[in-house]
Design a protein around this motif. Structure first.
Motif, PDB file in Angstrom:
ATOM      1  N   ILE A  56      -8.250  13.180  -8.138  1.00  0.00           N
ATOM      2  CA  ILE A  56      -8.173  11.729  -7.865  1.00  0.00           C
ATOM      3  C   ILE A  56      -6.998  11.104  -8.618  1.00  0.00           C
ATOM      4  N   LEU A  57      -6.858  11.432  -9.897  1.00  0.00           N
ATOM      5  CA  LEU A  57      -5.787  10.837 -10.707  1.00  0.00           C
ATOM      6  C   LEU A  57      -4.411  11.314 -10.261  1.00  0.00           C
ATOM      7  N   ASN A  58      -4.362  12.478  -9.675  1.00  0.00           N
ATOM      8  CA  ASN A  58      -3.091  12.959  -9.141  1.00  0.00           C
ATOM      9  C   ASN A  58      -2.683  12.133  -7.916  1.00  0.00           C
ATOM     10  N   GLU A  59      -3.702  11.708  -7.138  1.00  0.00           N
ATOM     11  CA  GLU A  59      -3.429  10.895  -5.951  1.00  0.00           C
ATOM     12  C   GLU A  59      -3.202   9.436  -6.322  1.00  0.00           C
ATOM     13  N   ILE A  60      -4.056   8.888  -7.195  1.00  0.00           N
ATOM     14  CA  ILE A  60      -3.956   7.487  -7.625  1.00  0.00           C
ATOM     15  C   ILE A  60      -4.019   7.473  -9.153  1.00  0.00           C
ATOM     16  N   PRO A  61      -2.875   7.539  -9.823  1.00  0.00           N
ATOM     17  CA  PRO A  61      -2.850   7.700 -11.290  1.00  0.00           C
ATOM     18  C   PRO A  61      -3.616   6.622 -12.061  1.00  0.00           C
ATOM     19  N   ASN A  62      -3.699   5.417 -11.528  1.00  0.00           N
ATOM     20  CA  ASN A  62      -4.337   4.335 -12.283  1.00  0.00           C
ATOM     21  C   ASN A  62      -5.727   3.995 -11.758  1.00  0.00           C
ATOM     22  N   GLU A  63      -6.349   4.888 -11.047  1.00  0.00           N
ATOM     23  CA  GLU A  63      -7.689   4.610 -10.527  1.00  0.00           C
ATOM     24  C   GLU A  63      -8.639   4.438 -11.716  1.00  0.00           C
ATOM     25  N   PRO A  64      -9.225   3.237 -11.899  1.00  0.00           N
ATOM     26  CA  PRO A  64      -9.948   2.954 -13.158  1.00  0.00           C
ATOM     27  C   PRO A  64     -11.200   3.796 -13.362  1.00  0.00           C
ATOM     28  N   ARG A  65     -11.974   4.042 -12.294  1.00  0.00           N
ATOM     29  CA  ARG A  65     -13.217   4.792 -12.491  1.00  0.00           C
ATOM     30  C   ARG A  65     -12.926   6.252 -12.846  1.00  0.00           C
ATOM     31  N   ASP A  91     -14.279  16.324   4.708  1.00  0.00           N
ATOM     32  CA  ASP A  91     -12.936  16.012   4.192  1.00  0.00           C
ATOM     33  C   ASP A  91     -12.913  16.313   2.700  1.00  0.00           C
ATOM     34  N   GLU A  92     -12.310  17.446   2.357  1.00  0.00           N
ATOM     35  CA  GLU A  92     -12.282  17.836   0.942  1.00  0.00           C
ATOM     36  C   GLU A  92     -11.357  16.952   0.117  1.00  0.00           C
ATOM     37  N   LYS A  93     -10.540  16.139   0.797  1.00  0.00           N
ATOM     38  CA  LYS A  93      -9.607  15.273   0.071  1.00  0.00           C
ATOM     39  C   LYS A  93     -10.172  13.878  -0.156  1.00  0.00           C
ATOM     40  N   HIS A  94     -11.378  13.615   0.299  1.00  0.00           N
ATOM     41  CA  HIS A  94     -11.952  12.278   0.228  1.00  0.00           C
ATOM     42  C   HIS A  94     -12.212  11.891  -1.229  1.00  0.00           C
ATOM     43  N   LEU A  95     -11.542  10.835  -1.672  1.00  0.00           N
ATOM     44  CA  LEU A  95     -11.574  10.488  -3.093  1.00  0.00           C
ATOM     45  C   LEU A  95     -12.952  10.021  -3.544  1.00  0.00           C
ATOM     46  N   ALA A 126     -15.844  10.838  -2.285  1.00  0.00           N
ATOM     47  CA  ALA A 126     -16.745  11.992  -2.349  1.00  0.00           C
ATOM     48  C   ALA A 126     -16.490  12.801  -3.614  1.00  0.00           C
ATOM     49  N   ARG A 127     -15.238  13.005  -3.938  1.00  0.00           N
ATOM     50  CA  ARG A 127     -14.914  13.740  -5.174  1.00  0.00           C
ATOM     51  C   ARG A 127     -15.399  12.970  -6.402  1.00  0.00           C
ATOM     52  N   LEU A 128     -15.228  11.672  -6.397  1.00  0.00           N
ATOM     53  CA  LEU A 128     -15.685  10.861  -7.524  1.00  0.00           C
ATOM     54  C   LEU A 128     -17.197  10.975  -7.689  1.00  0.00           C
ATOM     55  N   THR A 129     -17.928  10.924  -6.568  1.00  0.00           N
ATOM     56  CA  THR A 129     -19.394  11.030  -6.624  1.00  0.00           C
ATOM     57  C   THR A 129     -19.808  12.397  -7.172  1.00  0.00           C
ATOM     58  N   LYS A 130     -19.138  13.461  -6.710  1.00  0.00           N
ATOM     59  CA  LYS A 130     -19.497  14.797  -7.189  1.00  0.00           C
ATOM     60  C   LYS A 130     -19.205  14.939  -8.679  1.00  0.00           C
ATOM     61  N   ALA A 131     -18.066  14.380  -9.111  1.00  0.00           N
ATOM     62  CA  ALA A 131     -17.718  14.435 -10.532  1.00  0.00           C
ATOM     63  C   ALA A 131     -18.789  13.742 -11.368  1.00  0.00           C
ATOM     64  N   MET A 179       2.053   2.775   9.133  1.00  0.00           N
ATOM     65  CA  MET A 179       2.041   2.949   7.677  1.00  0.00           C
ATOM     66  C   MET A 179       0.853   2.214   7.068  1.00  0.00           C
ATOM     67  N   ALA A 180       0.586   1.003   7.549  1.00  0.00           N
ATOM     68  CA  ALA A 180      -0.568   0.249   7.047  1.00  0.00           C
ATOM     69  C   ALA A 180      -1.866   0.980   7.339  1.00  0.00           C
ATOM     70  N   GLN A 181      -1.995   1.540   8.548  1.00  0.00           N
ATOM     71  CA  GLN A 181      -3.201   2.296   8.905  1.00  0.00           C
ATOM     72  C   GLN A 181      -3.411   3.475   7.943  1.00  0.00           C
ATOM     73  N   ILE A 182      -2.331   4.187   7.666  1.00  0.00           N
ATOM     74  CA  ILE A 182      -2.445   5.354   6.778  1.00  0.00           C
ATOM     75  C   ILE A 182      -2.859   4.912   5.378  1.00  0.00           C
ATOM     76  N   LEU A 183      -2.222   3.854   4.886  1.00  0.00           N
ATOM     77  CA  LEU A 183      -2.546   3.362   3.540  1.00  0.00           C
ATOM     78  C   LEU A 183      -4.003   2.915   3.453  1.00  0.00           C
ATOM     79  N   ILE A 184      -4.494   2.298   4.517  1.00  0.00           N
ATOM     80  CA  ILE A 184      -5.906   1.894   4.549  1.00  0.00           C
ATOM     81  C   ILE A 184      -6.801   3.124   4.511  1.00  0.00           C
ATOM     82  N   ASN A 185      -6.453   4.124   5.308  1.00  0.00           N
ATOM     83  CA  ASN A 185      -7.251   5.359   5.309  1.00  0.00           C
ATOM     84  C   ASN A 185      -7.225   6.053   3.963  1.00  0.00           C
ATOM     85  N   GLN A 186      -6.130   5.845   3.202  1.00  0.00           N
ATOM     86  CA  GLN A 186      -6.028   6.419   1.868  1.00  0.00           C
ATOM     87  C   GLN A 186      -6.685   5.537   0.801  1.00  0.00           C
TER      88      GLN A 186
END
Length: 935
Positions: free
Chosen positions: A257-266, A227-231, A233-238, A67-74
């Protein structure tokens, strides 16, 4: 025969255990599904499986780690840290956790914590490489780019094509405006069959900086192909779309990104810009959205207030707090700032100098202390630290000069000089101690005190007859002294003279009816004699006379423990604690009973409160460090022990404790430093030399080891001991011819158990184990109750293919010592080799029932199950074993063979490669190599 009964008992316990084994089948099956999902990057599916497992079995540590490995990868470092803490509490091997902790800290921006945990040691090259990478990333986070670059260069020396190191160097080159170098490093990293997505993201950012927006978009598109889900990379493209006001193109990426991490500040910031810029569907003005944008900008643009600069005391408080908690780098920074406002503040200088001494910055510490001593001369703390600094610099004459100045400042301090004499006696220098005491001008300090100090010294060295003789001489002068009767009673008891001891304690109480210590000893003697009810009645009767005495209360608690009445024991300790919350004797007993009840956190809290109230007492720190080690929190234990060393009077002994803790944390470099400091603190302290030489032998440092062995020979005048150590050295260097010669030489001079076991290991390592049989049998004739040598003999029979003899001998050992886990485990391996699979499995199951946390026992049971076709159960056990000993090459070979049999060849090959590449030696390594070659 008794062995048959043991076997029947083992089979019955196997029947009882089967229900729990089947109950775990669902957990093991779910874990394998989670692992497969993780390997396919299907993180949500893996998390669902893992949550189900943890809900069903919160103690399933492989699930916590995964679980820790997955969370780190996320990218969720904070949540990963929570899971890692739980894994640590579950005693997962630190080698398995250390890199995950480092990555979790980096994700959270906890760069100092990352550096603290990513300490290089003697682990396998893969782990050491990952630690180097974490250190480099942390240095980048702290903007210490030169340090980071050095780390990345070191890593590339080990792994020339390491993509992470190349990308790290690219980041550093970019910081120094060396854009061409940065792009070159990135292109080198991307010249790989599986380039990392971060390389394309960084290339996109560099091309964007160069004004090549088209190239930047192409690079980020390459990243999203990986990886189309890479946050990130998506942030950079945005951001690239937003720069040219392409809000509609940016919106899907931000929303994802906000759907995955609702409070992501950037992402929140970008969303606010988009909302403020796009026209609303109803055509109205986006005023509300602009106000939200203003709030986001204000939040992101806000900097911490300049409170510390206008109120310098905050610097001191922050420095003091960090110093007390062991955050030395932060403490040094705050205290240095405070010193700019309040020059030569003694407390501040003392802490800064202590930190610099601890970190080996001796010249810096000396400069600061000398300046302060000139400005504020003859302060004993500053003089002492100057002495310590020069001592560590090897300038003993200057060190002595400052220590003598401390004594000169307080020439009549009985306490101070007595402590000095006590420390000298602990090192065996009684003459120097007496000279020190005689130098005191106060005539009240006379031969009586010297004798009392010598009694303490002889008692501490277990030389009870000499201590008794000195006490008798004092009793001849003071026959009616209750304290002296108590002292000689204690010494008689320690020397096994129980009748004389009881008589002395009774005289002591008769001479002084208030001598509680003698009362306690009388009660204790009844407990030892098995008369706990008599002891309890006696102590409770005395408590009616002294109703608030905590010593009597704690002894009553101990008596209840003799009676195995835990609840009453805890009640009486709590009563004692209520009376004296700062009595460490009470605290230590109360914390111990809490630990025995599994209440580790309560015990830690109890000690934390005590240490906060008694910051100068080192004993609480020592006990707290032991509790942290029981919880597998080795770094916390080391931080506490650094404080313990600072506060301990016996620096050499305290440094040995620190060194052992550092070895538990697998930080051999720090342990070597601590052993060396212990030798500097007391150049006659044998445990420091032995600890260091065992470490240098393990590290195969021949020249340094031989030098240390020569010093030990001078200290001990024992050729047997030095021959054994020399044998150990050559055994570690795989020169078994020399090791055998030295072990034999040692045994000619005296009976050395370490030497006969060294012979056994040498013959085993040189594939000549049959030669070990006779020396072991000869030893057992003289010492028939030596179980370890008996086990070595049984193993020698096994290694000599005398399997039936080995089996019979293990049977004799089991009859003699009972079903000890180590005997059951070893017998299981022998029986399996003989083809007695049912008996082997029964022994292994019984051993596992006694010690389910022991890695060797888990591996034995799992390997037997694997070869008996119970591969799913075996895999589950192997995974648990690897959480506890992540770098165990033999287990990796076993799990590889089992996975291959289950047609999971990719994962099997990974483990087998690691097992073969490992420097570890294990009996089946030739088979592992052959198997990998065949694959």
């Amino acid at each position: 025969m008794k062995t048959t009964k043991i076997l029947h008992a083992a089979l019955f316990s196997l029947f009882l255990m089967s229900a729990s084994v089947f109950a775990n089948d669902n957990v093991d099956e779910s874990y394998e599904k989670a692992l497969i999902a993780f390997q396919n990057n299907a993180y949500p599916a893996a998390i669902i499986h893992l949550k189900n497992i943890i809900q069903q079995n919160p103690a399933h540590m492989p699930s916590r780690v995964l679980m820790a490995q997955i969370l780190i990868n996320q990218g969720n470092g904070a949540a990963a840290e929570v899971e890692l803490n739980r894994a640590k509490e579950g005693k997962v091997d630190n080698d398995r956790l250390i890199t995950l902790y480092g990555k979790a800290y980096i994700l959270q921006g906890k760069y100092d914590e990352a550096l603290d945990i990513a300490v290089l040691g003697q682990r396998n090259p893969q782990i050491e490489s990952e630690l180097l990478l974490i250190r480099g990333q942390a240095y980048i986070g702290k903007k210490q780019y030169q340090l980071a670059d050095r780390v990345f260069i070191s890593l590339l020396g080990l792994q020339p094509n390491n993509q992470f190191a190349l990308l790290g160097r690219a980041q550093i080159a970019l910081q120094e405006s060396q854009v061409d170098d940065a792009l070159n490093y990135i292109d080198l990293s991307l010249n790989n069959s599986q380039p990392f997505i971060n390389g394309w993201i960084l290339k996109s950012k560099i091309l964007h900086r160069l004004g090549d927006r088209k190239g930047a978009l192409l690079a980020i598109d390459e990243a999203l192909l990986i990886d189309e889900k890479h946050l990130s990379a998506r942030l950079t493209k945005a951001m690239l779309h937003l720069e040219v006001q392409e809000y509609q193109q940016a919106l899907p990426h931000v929303d994802y990104i906000l759907n995955e991490i609702p409070n992501e500040p950037r992402a929140g910031y970008l969303k606010a810009i988009i909302n403020a810029s796009l026209p609303r569907e109803d055509g109205s003005s986006p005023t509300d959205d602009k106000s939200k944008l203003t709030e986001v900008i204000a939040t992101l643009a806000a900097v911490p207030p300049e409170v510390m600069k206008t109120t310098p005391d905050y610097y001191f408080l922050a420095g003091l707090t960090n110093f007390q908690f062991g955050n030395l780098n932060d403490a040094h920074r705050y205290l240095t700032n405070y010193l700019n406002y309040v020059e030569f503040d003694i407390d501040t200088v003392r802490m800064i100098a202590s930190i610099e001494i601890e970190q080996g910055q001796l010249d810096s510490a000396r400069y600061l202390l000398q300046k302060t001593n000139l400005a504020r001369p003859n302060n004993p703390d500053i003089l002492t630290l100057l002495g310590v600094t020069y001592l560590q610099l090897g300038e003993s004459e200057k060190a002595q000069f400052y220590f003598e100045k401390v004594v000169d400042s307080y020439p009549n301090s009985t306490v101070g000089v007595s402590n000095l004499a006590r420390s000298k006696m602990q090192s065996g220098d009684y003459i120097a101690a007496i000279e020190t005491l005689s130098a005191i001008k106060d005539n009240e300090v006379n031969g009586v005190q010297i004798k009392l100090l010598l009694i303490d010294a002889y008692q501490n060295t277990k030389n009870y007859p000499l201590a008794i003789n000195i006490t008798k001489s004092l009793l001849a002068e003071f026959p009616n002294d209750s304290f002296l009767q108590q002292r000689i009673g204690t010494l008689y008891g320690l020397n096994g003279q129980l009748t004389e001891a009881k008589s002395a304690f009774e005289k002591s109480v008769k001479l002084d009816p208030n001598n509680i210590t003698s009362m306690v000893h009388l009660g204790r003697m009844d407990n030892i004699a098995g008369k706990s009810d008599k002891a309890l009645a006696y102590l409770q009767n005395k408590l009616t006379l002294f109703p608030k005495n905590t010593l009597l209360m704690t002894e009553i608690a101990d008596t209840y423990l003799f009676k195995n009445d835990i609840d009453n024991a805890l009640t009486w300790l709590q009563k004692a604690y209520a009376q004296e919350p700062n009595n460490f004797y009470v605290i230590s007993k109360l914390s111990r009973i809490l630990v025995n009840q599994g209440k580790l956190e309560e015990a830690v809290d109890l000690l934390d409160v005590y240490i906060g109230s008694n910051p100068k007492d080192p004993e609480g720190l020592l006990t707290l460090s032991e509790l942290y080690q029981q919880q597998n929190k080795h770094q916390q234990a080391i931080l506490v022990l650094r404080d313990y060393v600072e506060k301990s009077r016996n620096k050499a002994q305290a440094l040995i404790v620190l060194a052992k803790a550092q070895l538990l944390a697998k930080d051999s470099v720090a342990a070597e430093k601590s052993y060396t400091q212990a030798m500097i603190a007391d150049d006659t302290y044998l445990p420091a030399y032995l600890g260091l030489v065992n470490l240098t032998i393990k590290n195969k440092n021949e020249d340094f080891s031989l030098s240390l062995i020569a010093s030990i020979a001078e200290l001990t005048q024992s050729s047997s001991l030095t021959d054994v150590l020399t044998g150990d050295l050559y055994l570690s260097l795989n020169d078994t011819k020399k090791s055998i010669d030295y072990y034999k030489k040692s045994l000619q001079n005296s009976d050395q158990k370490q030497a006969v076991l060294g012979l056994y290991r040498s013959y085993k390592q040189s594939n000549n184990i049959r030669k070990a049989i006779e020396p072991l049998k000869k030893w057992l004739v003289k010492y028939p109750d030596d179980m370890l040598v008996g086990i070595a003999l049984a193993d020698s029979y096994k290694g000599s293919t005398l399997l039936k003899k080995s089996s019979e001998y293990y049977g004799l050992l089991l009859e003699k010592y009972g079903p000890l886990p180590i005997l059951l485990n070893n017998a299981a391996s022998v029986e399996f080799a003989l083809g007695n699979k049912v008996e082997a499995k029964a022994y292994a199951e019984q051993a596992y029932g006694y010690l389910p946390e022991n890695v060797t026992i888990i591996d034995t049971l799992a390997w037997i199950k694997s070869r008996m076709g119970e591969r799913d159960q075996a895999i589950a056990l192997f995974r648990v074993a690897l959480t506890k000993d992540y770098d165990n090459a033999e287990i990796k070979y076993h799990i590889a063979a089992t996975l291959y049999a289950l047609d999971r060849k990719t994962e099997a090959k990974k483990y087998l490669t690691e097992a073969v590449d490992s420097q570890q030696q294990y009996p089946e390594k030739p088979e592992a190599i052959a198997l990998l070659t065949s694959w």
